[in-house]
Structure formats: structure tokens, C-alpha cells
Design a protein around this motif. Sequence first.
Motif, PDB file in Angstrom:
ATOM      1  N   ASP A  89     -14.279  -3.048  51.088  1.00  0.00           N
ATOM      2  CA  ASP A  89     -14.118  -1.878  50.241  1.00  0.00           C
ATOM      3  C   ASP A  89     -13.564  -0.757  51.122  1.00  0.00           C
ATOM      4  N   LEU A  90     -12.264  -0.689  51.158  1.00  0.00           N
ATOM      5  CA  LEU A  90     -11.602   0.240  52.073  1.00  0.00           C
ATOM      6  C   LEU A  90     -11.929   1.695  51.752  1.00  0.00           C
ATOM      7  N   MET A  91     -11.980   1.990  50.467  1.00  0.00           N
ATOM      8  CA  MET A  91     -12.266   3.373  50.081  1.00  0.00           C
ATOM      9  C   MET A  91     -13.662   3.770  50.550  1.00  0.00           C
ATOM     10  N   ALA A  92     -14.605   2.822  50.436  1.00  0.00           N
ATOM     11  CA  ALA A  92     -15.967   3.107  50.894  1.00  0.00           C
ATOM     12  C   ALA A  92     -15.995   3.335  52.396  1.00  0.00           C
ATOM     13  N   MET A  93     -15.137   2.586  53.113  1.00  0.00           N
ATOM     14  CA  MET A  93     -15.086   2.755  54.570  1.00  0.00           C
ATOM     15  C   MET A  93     -14.602   4.151  54.922  1.00  0.00           C
ATOM     16  N   LEU A  94     -13.596   4.598  54.181  1.00  0.00           N
ATOM     17  CA  LEU A  94     -13.072   5.940  54.448  1.00  0.00           C
ATOM     18  C   LEU A  94     -14.112   6.996  54.079  1.00  0.00           C
ATOM     19  N   GLU A  95     -14.760   6.776  52.946  1.00  0.00           N
ATOM     20  CA  GLU A  95     -15.763   7.738  52.502  1.00  0.00           C
ATOM     21  C   GLU A  95     -16.884   7.829  53.535  1.00  0.00           C
ATOM     22  N   GLY A  96     -17.253   6.665  54.056  1.00  0.00           N
ATOM     23  CA  GLY A  96     -18.305   6.634  55.075  1.00  0.00           C
ATOM     24  C   GLY A  96     -17.922   7.408  56.324  1.00  0.00           C
ATOM     25  N   ILE A 139      -3.969   3.513  47.067  1.00  0.00           N
ATOM     26  CA  ILE A 139      -3.520   2.824  48.278  1.00  0.00           C
ATOM     27  C   ILE A 139      -4.507   1.754  48.710  1.00  0.00           C
ATOM     28  N   THR A 140      -5.771   2.117  48.794  1.00  0.00           N
ATOM     29  CA  THR A 140      -6.755   1.142  49.279  1.00  0.00           C
ATOM     30  C   THR A 140      -6.892  -0.035  48.332  1.00  0.00           C
ATOM     31  N   SER A 141      -6.835   0.209  47.026  1.00  0.00           N
ATOM     32  CA  SER A 141      -7.005  -0.959  46.157  1.00  0.00           C
ATOM     33  C   SER A 141      -5.768  -1.844  46.194  1.00  0.00           C
ATOM     34  N   LEU A 142      -4.617  -1.253  46.438  1.00  0.00           N
ATOM     35  CA  LEU A 142      -3.427  -2.096  46.612  1.00  0.00           C
ATOM     36  C   LEU A 142      -3.563  -2.942  47.881  1.00  0.00           C
TER      37      LEU A 142
END
Lengths: 158, 158
Positions: B23-30, B42-45
Motif C-alpha cells: 500500500d504505497l499511499m499508506a507508506m507515504l502517509e506513514g 500515482i500510487t494505485s497505478l
Amino acid sequence: MVLFEASSLRIGINMDPQALRPDLMAMLEGRGYRVTAPRKAITSLLEQKRDGFTSDEVSDELPSVGRATVYRTIKLLLEAGAVCRLAMMDGTQLYSLCGIGHHHHHWVCVECGAVKEIRAVAIEKLISEIGAGIPGEVIDHRLELYVNCGRCPATSGK
Amino acid sequence: MVLFEASSLRIGINMDPQALRPDLMAMLEGRGYRVTAPRKAITSLLEQKRDGFTSDEVSDELPSVGRATVYRTIKLLLEAGAVCRLAMMDGTQLYSLCGIGHHHHHWVCVECGAVKEIRAVAIEKLISEIGAGIPGEVIDHRLELYVNCGRCPATSGK
DNA sequence: ATAAAATTGATATTGCGTATCATCTACGCT
DNA sequence: AGCGTAGATGATACGCAATATCAATTTTAT
């Protein structure tokens, strides 16, 4: 060139690039290229270089030679196998004279840009074993070690 | 992810990247970055991508997102360790999702751009042995195998 | 709901390299 | 030695990947 054994590895490290003075112009001539003033200027400059270099750097040191010619000549040397290209940690390209004719790898000092060649039979063996476990055929490979050489002004000053 | 033994090497090859869905977005949020529409796009793509990709390619597939944002987001993912960058044979950069958290290397198909991860303990061991014979300290290294995967349209069509 | 801080995207700019093309030069030939 | 031409050069334009700038927008803590 100093060779030594390290735990069953045969590692060849070019410790004294000064000792190796390839005649780059002769190499180009042997491949059918003409001997011109710009090429002589570029090749004799490169023969002095022991560290990695960028095309821009060479161009700056030879203001009389056009940029395009510098790029073209380095490309020819690359094709001739006299120069190799490696990638720095951030992806930027660095060129380096090839002292050894054989296939080899490099270590680069991330501080001063010094480049040295590494030749280890063990690496090739390992890579071919890995290749056996991969679908298709391994065409080529690249290995670079990024070091802090501990000898350059940047490092020794600290 | 399939692990197998090959002559004393422990090689890990990510054969099924579909199974890994970070979950890339979660990684960034973290890491303290805000959740925005462009970043989600972008991350979901990227989460769908199994092969290597270039920034431009991503940008083309997301016309609604500005190019600068694509570059910025990929850079953040690179810093977060979610994406890694590798060099093709000609020096061009390719990005790839990191399936494995650990340090690893890659093979790339020079025809189709497929990227797979390689993890071999033997490589690390060998590199540290080489490092012992080098002045200074080895900070990092890079190993890429260039292959013809034999499975891509480019290859199988021939 | 609001305000501060982060993010965005349009645009300009950089870095590194190639393409074009008119001019020039090396070199094989006589 | 002079000539002709293929090859080489350099100024310029272009291409591509990526970053810098900065006003406008959006997120998120309050």
C-alpha cells in the motif's frame, strides 16, 4: 596492477593506473578512424586521467574542441572498449579508462570520483550460477561498489 | 515469491509480483506526507505495475496529473524504499516496485523491460570479501543482470 | 470553518547527450 | 606535391529526463 588472494577470491585491482598507458589514438586508428587534431587532444588528455570523468569535464578542459566532438570521441572509445561507463549511486554516468582488457567491474569513491577496476573470477562464477536459475539468457551484467576511499581530500580532510 | 536452492546459493526470485500488493499511499502517509488525489492516482497505478517503468510512462498514463508531481512522487517512493531505480545497459534509468523489503538486486529483460528481483546471500558475502581488499569503506553496491527473458512478445515472436 | 502548511501544476531551466548540416581536413591516389 | 572525396568537425538546434520556481489550490490540525 596488484593481484592478491582474499579467501578463495582472485581479485585484481588496478592500483597503479599510471603504469598503464594505452595509446587511445592508435586504438581508434586501428579501427579505421582518422587521426585528427581534436581526437589527438581528447585521447591524450584521457590518457592522463586516472579517475572517472564526465564528458562535460573533458569538454571544459578542451575549450578548443567542440562539445559534439568530445561526445562523439568518447562514444568511439566506448565502442572500442578503451573506456567504460559506470553509474554513480544517483544514476549519473561516469566514464573511466579501461586498464584491463578483460571483463571487469569497478569501485568508485563517492567523494572524489576515483575509479578502480575489480576483477574477480568468483563474481563471474556466481553470476553464471544465478543466470542458470533465471528464464532466458543472461546477456550482460553490471556490478559497481560505492566506497569512501579514505584517501581523497574530501575524506582525509575530515 | 519462489525461493529455491542452486548450488549453495540461496536465490530469491520474485516470480509472482501480483501476490505482493504494497500500500504505497499508506507508506507515504506513514512518513508524514499528505494524502492527495494526485498521489493516490500515482500510487494505485504503480501498484498494478509488475515491470519496470519510467517516469514518463507513468505521466503519460495519468494525463490529469502534472509531470512534476509524478517525478516528485516517484522520488518520495524511492526515498521511502518502496521503489528502486536501476540502470539499463545503455544507462537509462528504470524504476521498479520493491516487492522484497530486504536488500536485493535485479535482472531486467532488455527486450520487454520486465524487472525481477534477485536476492542471493552469496552475493552479499562475496561483495563484503571484495570490500575487505579495498581501501576505505564500501557504502553500497549495485548489481544488475541484463537478460533476454524469452517470454516477452519481442522474444517469443522471433 | 479557518488558517497555516503542504502540495500542485504550468512554466522555465538544467544536464547530458544526439541530429543536422555547411564547412573543413585527412589521406589515398596519381 | 596536388587533388578529390569520404570522413570529421563545430555551431546550432533539438530531445529527453528531471529539477527549480512560484502563484494558486488543497489538506489537515485546530
